[in-house]
Design a protein around this motif. Structure first.
Motif, mmCIF file in Angstrom:
data_model
loop_
_atom_site.group_PDB
_atom_site.id
_atom_site.type_symbol
_atom_site.label_atom_id
_atom_site.label_comp_id
_atom_site.label_asym_id
_atom_site.label_seq_id
_atom_site.Cartn_x
_atom_site.Cartn_y
_atom_site.Cartn_z
ATOM 1 N N ILE A 1 10.997 -6.013 3.270
ATOM 2 C CA ILE A 1 10.693 -7.165 2.432
ATOM 3 C C ILE A 1 11.214 -6.896 1.028
ATOM 4 N N SER A 2 11.245 -7.925 0.211
ATOM 5 C CA SER A 2 11.747 -7.779 -1.150
ATOM 6 C C SER A 2 10.645 -7.279 -2.077
ATOM 7 N N VAL A 3 11.055 -6.710 -3.220
ATOM 8 C CA VAL A 3 10.091 -6.258 -4.216
ATOM 9 C C VAL A 3 9.290 -7.449 -4.750
ATOM 10 N N GLY A 4 9.942 -8.589 -4.888
ATOM 11 C CA GLY A 4 9.238 -9.765 -5.369
ATOM 12 C C GLY A 4 8.116 -10.196 -4.443
ATOM 13 N N GLU A 5 8.352 -10.100 -3.130
ATOM 14 C CA GLU A 5 7.332 -10.525 -2.168
ATOM 15 C C GLU A 5 6.137 -9.588 -2.183
ATOM 16 N N ILE A 6 6.379 -8.275 -2.203
ATOM 17 C CA ILE A 6 5.259 -7.337 -2.213
ATOM 18 C C ILE A 6 4.521 -7.387 -3.551
ATOM 19 N N SER A 7 5.247 -7.702 -4.623
ATOM 20 C CA SER A 7 4.618 -7.760 -5.938
ATOM 21 C C SER A 7 3.562 -8.854 -6.016
ATOM 22 N N ARG A 8 3.752 -9.937 -5.287
ATOM 23 C CA ARG A 8 2.767 -11.026 -5.301
ATOM 24 C C ARG A 8 1.441 -10.594 -4.692
ATOM 25 N N HIS A 9 1.478 -9.599 -3.824
ATOM 26 C CA HIS A 9 0.253 -9.143 -3.158
ATOM 27 C C HIS A 9 -0.312 -7.862 -3.768
ATOM 28 N N ILE A 10 0.490 -7.117 -4.528
ATOM 29 C CA ILE A 10 0.051 -5.817 -5.030
ATOM 30 C C ILE A 10 -0.758 -5.933 -6.313
ATOM 31 N N TRP A 11 -0.633 -7.054 -7.053
ATOM 32 C CA TRP A 11 -1.272 -7.150 -8.369
ATOM 33 C C TRP A 11 -2.781 -6.995 -8.344
ATOM 34 N N PRO A 12 -3.514 -7.509 -7.357
ATOM 35 C CA PRO A 12 -4.964 -7.254 -7.356
ATOM 36 C C PRO A 12 -5.302 -5.764 -7.311
ATOM 37 N N PHE A 13 -4.536 -4.982 -6.552
ATOM 38 C CA PHE A 13 -4.788 -3.546 -6.487
ATOM 39 C C PHE A 13 -4.408 -2.861 -7.804
ATOM 40 N N VAL A 14 -3.321 -3.312 -8.427
ATOM 41 C CA VAL A 14 -2.933 -2.767 -9.722
ATOM 42 C C VAL A 14 -4.011 -3.061 -10.762
ATOM 43 N N ALA A 15 -4.564 -4.283 -10.727
ATOM 44 C CA ALA A 15 -5.634 -4.642 -11.662
ATOM 45 C C ALA A 15 -6.857 -3.764 -11.466
ATOM 46 N N VAL A 16 -7.192 -3.466 -10.211
ATOM 47 C CA VAL A 16 -8.327 -2.582 -9.922
ATOM 48 C C VAL A 16 -8.094 -1.193 -10.498
ATOM 49 N N MET A 17 -6.874 -0.679 -10.356
ATOM 50 C CA MET A 17 -6.565 0.656 -10.860
ATOM 51 C C MET A 17 -6.608 0.692 -12.381
ATOM 52 N N TYR A 18 -6.106 -0.355 -13.035
ATOM 53 C CA TYR A 18 -6.189 -0.403 -14.496
ATOM 54 C C TYR A 18 -7.635 -0.551 -14.958
ATOM 55 N N GLY A 19 -8.441 -1.290 -14.199
ATOM 56 C CA GLY A 19 -9.859 -1.379 -14.522
ATOM 57 C C GLY A 19 -10.531 -0.021 -14.468
ATOM 58 N N LEU A 20 -10.213 0.772 -13.429
ATOM 59 C CA LEU A 20 -10.766 2.118 -13.321
ATOM 60 C C LEU A 20 -10.276 2.992 -14.462
#
Length: 426
Positions: free
Chosen positions: A387-406
């Motif tokens: 898949i493209s980086v753009g497609e996975i990026s649309r789904h990865i942001w919630p996990f990135v937000a969780v990691m930045y919250g931690l």
């Protein structure tokens, strides 16, 4: 000399040169213009890599490679499935727990991404869709450098010097790592409800769980033996990495019997390539760091930052902001090697705890492995999932937000990071 290097680099970038070529041209032109004696650099580069602690890197990499080929993935996934396979979005939870299990073996996000992707991408894709499946795998693989043993923490401790202990950094990652596992599973539950995902496993049963636990017990004991030995003082981190290799060989050849001589050769070849890349980066980065040091750049940077603020918390926030940008454009190992010698001494001048600052530094760059355009874990998973980086990026942001919250929670509540190391005497 620092101003010369940065000035030529800036002009080259403005003229449209690619970033890597601009950086190389700027650095070479700056050094030549300064009249610096280049004869001192080879000895500096050799001394940088001629260090006993660095031997732990190839040994831990080799141990991870051997365990990947020893059939541990099937056991870890089966054990995780007996625990959470029956809940909504259960296979996503299994992936997170499998990532946690792998992180106690490999300590590297890229290796975990390859193992998880090769094993779980197709089952996840069948139930949840390609984008969400790839995002869960990438996020779970990113546990590798946080939960010990961590290759990133070893590199950080080496670059930071005697003020940081590898064992202390390992322990600093335990509580935040477990919290991150829980937060990721909570995010999987939220997204499973939003997407209407179904359970993928049978109901929990103690007999099945205990049977899988017995089958996986010898594998789960590896981090206990290795990390426990390092923290308990039975051996150093380098000696512990060698113990991990022996343990992996015994499991692969005598327990699972899935490790072959051909697999052993492939593991060694992969380890040699990885170690050569890391070693070359350390050697070349040490030369640049030396030139910046004699140009008094660290002192100038410290003076500049203290002119902005003398509050340690604000300094931590500034560093986090810088690393957020750096993580988007620079490979994490290069960032450790280039930035730790500059920022770690300044953190000590601000009175920050070296273990606390070190963990925040590592976590920040680990998050960068999930952020485009240069998120190395994203590229690995995209290659596996096709898949493209753009497609996975649309789904990865919630996990990135969780990691930045931690990251922010650990920044404002140092006890989450320091409690376990203090209990062990670090």
């Amino acid at each position: 000399m620092s101003l010369t290097i940065m000035g030529v680099f800036f002009v080259a970038a403005l003229l449209g040169a690619p970033l890597a070529w601009a950086l190389g041209f700027g650095a070479v032109a700056g050094v030549l213009a300064s009249g610096f004696d280049l004869n001192v650099l080879p000895s500096r580069m050799m001394n940088a890599v001629n260090a006993f602690p660095l031997m732990s890197i190839p040994f831990f990499v080799l141990a991870g490679e051997l365990m990947m080929r020893a059939g541990i993935m099937e056991r870890i996934i089966a054990l995780a499935n007996t625990c959470v396979g029956q809940v909504r979005g259960g296979l996503a939870h299994v992936t997170v727990l499998a990532g946690m299990g792998l992180s106690t073996v490999s300590g590297a996000a890229v290796a975990d991404a390859s193992a998880l992707g090769a094993t779980l991408q197709k089952p996840l894709e069948e139930h949840y869709g390609r984008g969400f499946a790839a995002a869960v795998i990438a996020a779970s693989a990113n546990l590798g450098p946080i939960i010990p043993p961590s290759g990133a923490m070893i590199v950080y401790a080496f670059m930071a010097g005697s003020s940081v202990s590898v064992g202390g950094l390992f322990l600093a990652g335990v509580v935040p790592g477990l919290l991150l596992v829980g937060l990721m599973m909570a995010m999987c539950s939220i997204m499973a409800r939003r997407l209407g995902l179904k359970p993928t496993g049978a109901g929990f049963a103690w007999p099945a769980f205990l049977a899988e636990l017995r089958r996986s017990f010898i594998v789960l004991m590896m981090p206990v033996v290795v990390i426990g030995g390092i923290i308990g003082g039975a051996f150093t981190a380098t000696e512990g990495s060698a113990v991990a290799v022996v343990y992996a060989l015994l499991i692969g050849f005598l327990v699972t019997r899935q490790l072959t001589w051909h697999g052993l050769v492939e593991s060694i070849q992969s380890t040699v390539i990885t170690t050569a890349v890391v070693g070359a980066m350390i050697a070349f980065a040490s030369a640049v760091t030396y030139m910046l040091t004699i140009d008094l750049f660290p002192q100038q940077l410290a003076t500049f930052l203290k002119g902005i603020t003398r509050d340690p918390l604000v300094f931590n926030l500034l560093v986090a902001l810088v690393l957020l940008v750096v993580g988007c454009f620079l490979e994490s190992n290069a960032a450790y090697i280039m930035l730790v010698p500059l920022l770690h001494p300044i953190a000590l001048e601000y009175g920050l705890d070296p273990l606390h600052f070190g963990f925040l530094f590592v976590l920040n760059l680990v998050i960068g492995m999930l952020t485009p355009p240069v998120g190395v874990v994203l590229f690995v998973v995209c290659g596996i999932a096709k898949i493209s980086v753009g497609e996975i990026s649309r789904h990865i942001w919630p996990f990135v937000a969780v990691m930045y919250g931690l990251l922010l929670v650990c920044m404002f509540i140092p006890g989450l990071v320091l409690w376990l190391p203090r209990m062990a005497g670090y």
